[in-house]
Design a protein around this motif. Structure first.
Motif, PDB file in Angstrom:
ATOM      1  N   ASP A   1     -39.415 -12.290 -30.864  1.00 41.17           N
ATOM      2  CA  ASP A   1     -39.699 -13.592 -30.248  1.00 41.17           C
ATOM      3  C   ASP A   1     -39.410 -13.640 -28.749  1.00 41.17           C
ATOM      4  N   GLU A   2     -39.064 -12.475 -28.150  1.00 40.04           N
ATOM      5  CA  GLU A   2     -38.862 -12.458 -26.704  1.00 40.04           C
ATOM      6  C   GLU A   2     -39.993 -11.702 -26.023  1.00 40.04           C
TER       7      GLU A   2
ATOM      8  N   SER B   1     -29.502  -6.739 -34.767  1.00 42.50           N
ATOM      9  CA  SER B   1     -30.190  -7.930 -34.268  1.00 42.50           C
ATOM     10  C   SER B   1     -30.762  -8.694 -35.447  1.00 42.50           C
TER      11      SER B   1
ATOM     12  N   GLY C   1     -28.333  -9.921 -38.139  1.00 41.16           N
ATOM     13  CA  GLY C   1     -28.603 -11.217 -37.520  1.00 41.16           C
ATOM     14  C   GLY C   1     -29.300 -12.163 -38.486  1.00 41.16           C
ATOM     15  N   GLU C   2     -30.165 -11.583 -39.308  1.00 38.71           N
ATOM     16  CA  GLU C   2     -30.883 -12.367 -40.318  1.00 38.71           C
ATOM     17  C   GLU C   2     -29.879 -12.962 -41.311  1.00 38.71           C
TER      18      GLU C   2
ATOM     19  N   PHE D   1     -26.781 -13.756 -40.649  1.00 41.53           N
ATOM     20  CA  PHE D   1     -26.142 -14.882 -39.952  1.00 41.53           C
ATOM     21  C   PHE D   1     -27.060 -16.101 -40.001  1.00 41.53           C
ATOM     22  N   ASP D   2     -28.358 -15.880 -39.748  1.00 44.21           N
ATOM     23  CA  ASP D   2     -29.305 -16.995 -39.722  1.00 44.21           C
ATOM     24  C   ASP D   2     -29.427 -17.648 -41.104  1.00 44.21           C
TER      25      ASP D   2
ATOM     26  N   PRO E   1     -30.800 -20.458 -33.965  1.00 45.10           N
ATOM     27  CA  PRO E   1     -30.302 -19.254 -34.615  1.00 45.10           C
ATOM     28  C   PRO E   1     -28.856 -19.389 -35.067  1.00 45.10           C
ATOM     29  N   GLY E   2     -28.587 -18.824 -36.248  1.00 42.52           N
ATOM     30  CA  GLY E   2     -27.306 -19.077 -36.900  1.00 42.52           C
ATOM     31  C   GLY E   2     -26.125 -18.313 -36.331  1.00 42.52           C
ATOM     32  N   GLY E   3     -26.373 -17.174 -35.698  1.00 33.65           N
ATOM     33  CA  GLY E   3     -25.270 -16.338 -35.224  1.00 33.65           C
ATOM     34  C   GLY E   3     -24.286 -17.080 -34.343  1.00 33.65           C
ATOM     35  N   PRO E   4     -24.780 -17.670 -33.240  1.00 36.24           N
ATOM     36  CA  PRO E   4     -23.846 -18.382 -32.353  1.00 36.24           C
ATOM     37  C   PRO E   4     -23.161 -19.557 -33.059  1.00 36.24           C
TER      38      PRO E   4
ATOM     39  N   ASP F   1     -20.459 -18.157 -35.319  1.00 38.74           N
ATOM     40  CA  ASP F   1     -19.401 -17.643 -34.445  1.00 38.74           C
ATOM     41  C   ASP F   1     -18.503 -18.794 -33.992  1.00 38.74           C
TER      42      ASP F   1
ATOM     43  N   GLY G   1     -28.348  -4.991 -29.359  1.00 38.50           N
ATOM     44  CA  GLY G   1     -28.940  -6.034 -30.201  1.00 38.50           C
ATOM     45  C   GLY G   1     -28.204  -7.352 -30.050  1.00 38.50           C
TER      46      GLY G   1
ATOM     47  N   VAL H   1     -26.763  -9.423 -32.003  1.00 34.36           N
ATOM     48  CA  VAL H   1     -25.520  -9.715 -32.740  1.00 34.36           C
ATOM     49  C   VAL H   1     -24.286  -9.225 -31.956  1.00 34.36           C
TER      50      VAL H   1
ATOM     51  N   ALA I   1     -23.424 -10.265 -29.350  1.00 38.68           N
ATOM     52  CA  ALA I   1     -22.820 -11.454 -28.728  1.00 38.68           C
ATOM     53  C   ALA I   1     -21.638 -11.937 -29.559  1.00 38.68           C
ATOM     54  N   ASN I   2     -21.561 -11.487 -30.803  1.00 42.11           N
ATOM     55  CA  ASN I   2     -20.533 -11.991 -31.714  1.00 42.11           C
ATOM     56  C   ASN I   2     -19.120 -11.644 -31.236  1.00 42.11           C
TER      57      ASN I   2
HETATM   58  O1  KG4 Z   1     -31.698  -9.039 -30.367  1.00 41.11           O
HETATM   59  P1  KG4 Z   1     -32.040 -10.471 -30.643  1.00 41.11           P
HETATM   60  O2  KG4 Z   1     -31.949 -11.438 -29.512  1.00 41.11           O
HETATM   61  O3  KG4 Z   1     -33.506 -10.614 -31.193  1.00 41.11           O
HETATM   62  C1  KG4 Z   1     -34.050 -10.021 -32.310  1.00 41.11           C
HETATM   63  O4  KG4 Z   1     -33.589 -10.270 -33.429  1.00 41.11           O
HETATM   64  O5  KG4 Z   1     -35.005  -9.241 -32.139  1.00 41.11           O
HETATM   65  O6  KG4 Z   1     -31.095 -10.943 -31.837  1.00 41.11           O
HETATM   66  C2  KG4 Z   1     -31.155 -12.245 -32.351  1.00 41.11           C
HETATM   67  C3  KG4 Z   1     -30.201 -12.318 -33.525  1.00 41.11           C
HETATM   68  C4  KG4 Z   1     -30.307 -13.607 -34.310  1.00 41.11           C
HETATM   69  O7  KG4 Z   1     -30.376 -13.311 -35.688  1.00 41.11           O
HETATM   70  C5  KG4 Z   1     -29.010 -14.341 -33.958  1.00 41.11           C
HETATM   71  O8  KG4 Z   1     -28.533 -15.165 -34.988  1.00 41.11           O
HETATM   72  C6  KG4 Z   1     -28.073 -13.188 -33.700  1.00 41.11           C
HETATM   73  O9  KG4 Z   1     -28.856 -12.221 -33.029  1.00 41.11           O
HETATM   74  N1  KG4 Z   1     -26.947 -13.610 -32.869  1.00 41.11           N
HETATM   75  C7  KG4 Z   1     -25.670 -13.581 -33.297  1.00 41.11           C
HETATM   76  C8  KG4 Z   1     -24.887 -14.136 -32.261  1.00 41.11           C
HETATM   77  N2  KG4 Z   1     -25.722 -14.474 -31.227  1.00 41.11           N
HETATM   78  C9  KG4 Z   1     -26.975 -14.128 -31.624  1.00 41.11           C
HETATM   79  N3  KG4 Z   1     -25.142 -13.151 -34.446  1.00 41.11           N
HETATM   80  C10 KG4 Z   1     -23.811 -13.265 -34.591  1.00 41.11           C
HETATM   81  N4  KG4 Z   1     -23.000 -13.815 -33.667  1.00 41.11           N
HETATM   82  C11 KG4 Z   1     -23.483 -14.259 -32.481  1.00 41.11           C
HETATM   83  N5  KG4 Z   1     -22.674 -14.782 -31.585  1.00 41.11           N
END
Ligand code: KG4
Ligand code: ZN
Length: 358
Positions: free
Chosen positions: A23-24, A148, A176-177, A179-180, A191-194, A197, A287, A289, A291-292
């Motif tokens: 999505d980027e 990610s 990351g999925e 987390f979402d 997105p669920g990750g942040p 967190d 990736g 994630v 950022a976690n």
């Molecule tokens: O690499 P990315 O920006 O894009 C792709 O997935 O291609 O990763 C996005 C993923 C998402 O699933 C989001 O929930 C996760 O990274 N994410 C995190 C955090 N920030 C973003 N997961 C865990 N903790 C975070 N703080």
């Protein structure tokens, strides 16, 4: 300027990189190992109401964002489009329709400017981000953990441009999925990750012992370096459901912290096991994630204890971006690689071992 007999500047090539696997829409420009521009247009907000990336929506957003993002990158870098030595593009793995937009744009650019094109691997691109790091690139060999929304892969990188081995990957959901999806179960937005967190910051990571996928002794032969997060997601869903059905309150912070701990524990344990087993004292993370907060903390703690050098690139180079693709393209050029024939296509399941289409 050292110009090779094929007319390509191989000393400090000026490369424009395009990344559109998810999505980027990312466009980056590097000169050798120097970052000149890293512009990202994200369609994340458009996916929020669906709770995850919708491939058709992502592809359309890439179409709209591509030309303005290229223009902005060129302006930021302070160059003219005609100055570039080559175009690099991620042709996989990723969402097929999304990748096609980047591949089409890169080919059009290369043809119009009469420049060579390098079709490179998106996952290896994440590793390539590290060459732009101000401390200088992590030495080889290195283990890379890429986490990610779309991938969870453990790679052994002996050489970025010629020797990358896939040690393991997720057999179901990406980290990351997970987390979402768990955020959705807990009623938190995408997105669920942040979100998780943040919610986890006040919780007890030991409150609930959630399962660690593929971490039992019986998994160690076939799946030592593989990951699985769907059982964990189901365990969280069931735990929450039982409380809700009983009319009990769900302790959000504790669930979030315990879930986060389970994901981080597995990610870091397997990455460190790979480093130790293979005698490779260097670990690179990449990736979204990364950022976690807890992942960074636990990785730093356990790498420190195991004598492993840990590298986490700057966050704008960890999420999907064009600069890492440009950097990988430049490394390939400097290593003497031949450009890709224009006949290549997008490959949604491109294996990590295929670094560049030749
Ligand atoms: O690499 P990315 O920006 O894009 C792709 O997935 O291609 O990763 C996005 C993923 C998402 O699933 C989001 O929930 C996760 O990274 N994410 C995190 C955090 N920030 C973003 N997961 C865990 N903790 C975070 N703080
Ligand atoms: Zn990625």
């Amino acid at each position: 300027m050292a110009v090779n007999e094929d007319g390509l500047n191989r000393r400090e090539p000026l490369v424009l990189g395009i990344e559109s696997s998810c999505d980027e829409t990312g466009v980056g420009i590097v000169r050798g190992r120097k970052l000149l521009a890293n512009v990202i247009a994200s369609s994340m907000d458009e996916h929020a109401r669906y709770g995850g990336v919708v491939p058709e929506v992502a592809a359309r957003a890439h179409l709209e964002a591509m030309a303005p993002t290229i223009r902005e990158a060129v302006t930021t870098a302070g160059i003219e489009l005609d100055d570039i030595d080559a175009v690099a593009v991620a042709n996989g793995p990723g969402l097929a329709g999304a990748l096609m937009v980047g591949v089409g744009a890169a080919k059009a650019l290369a043809l119009a400017l009469d420049k060579p094109i390098f079709a490179v691997n998106h996952l290896v691109g994440h590793v390539g981000a590290d060459v732009l790091s101000p401390e200088g690139q992590l030495a080889y060999p290195q283990v890379a953990l890429l986490v990610s929304g779309g991938h969870t892969s453990l790679l052994l990188v002996r050489d970025l441009t010629s020797d990358v081995e896939l040690l393991g990957e997720t057999v179901d959901d990406a980290a990351g999925e997970a987390f979402d999806k768990v955020a959705r179960i807990l009623g938190l937005p995408y997105p669920g990750g942040p979100q998780i967190d943040r919610a986890a910051a006040d919780g007890d990571p030991k409150a609930i012992r959630f399962p660690r996928g593929l971490s039992q002794p019986k998994d160690m032969d076939a799946h030592r370096y593989d990951f699985s997060f769907s059982g964990l997601k189901t365990a969280v869903a069931r735990w929450v459901e039982v409380r809700r059905d009983a009319g009990e309150p769900v302790p959000l912070a504790d669930v979030a912290a315990s879930f986060r701990e389970a994901v981080v524990d597995v990610l870091v344990s397997k990455a460190i096991a790979a480093c130790t087993d293979l005698g490779v004292p260097r670990l690179l993370l990449g990736g979204g994630v990364t950022a976690n907060a807890r992942l960074r903390e636990v990785a730093a703690e356990r790498c420190g204890a195991a004598g492993i050098e840990l590298r986490v690139p700057e966050f704008s180079l960890c999420t999907d971006n064009g600069a890492m693709i440009a950097a990988l393209g430049a490394e390939l050029i400097m290593a003497g690689a031949a450009p890709s024939p224009l006949s290549f296509g997008a490959d949604s399941t491109l294996p990590a071992t295929e670094i560049c289409v030749s």
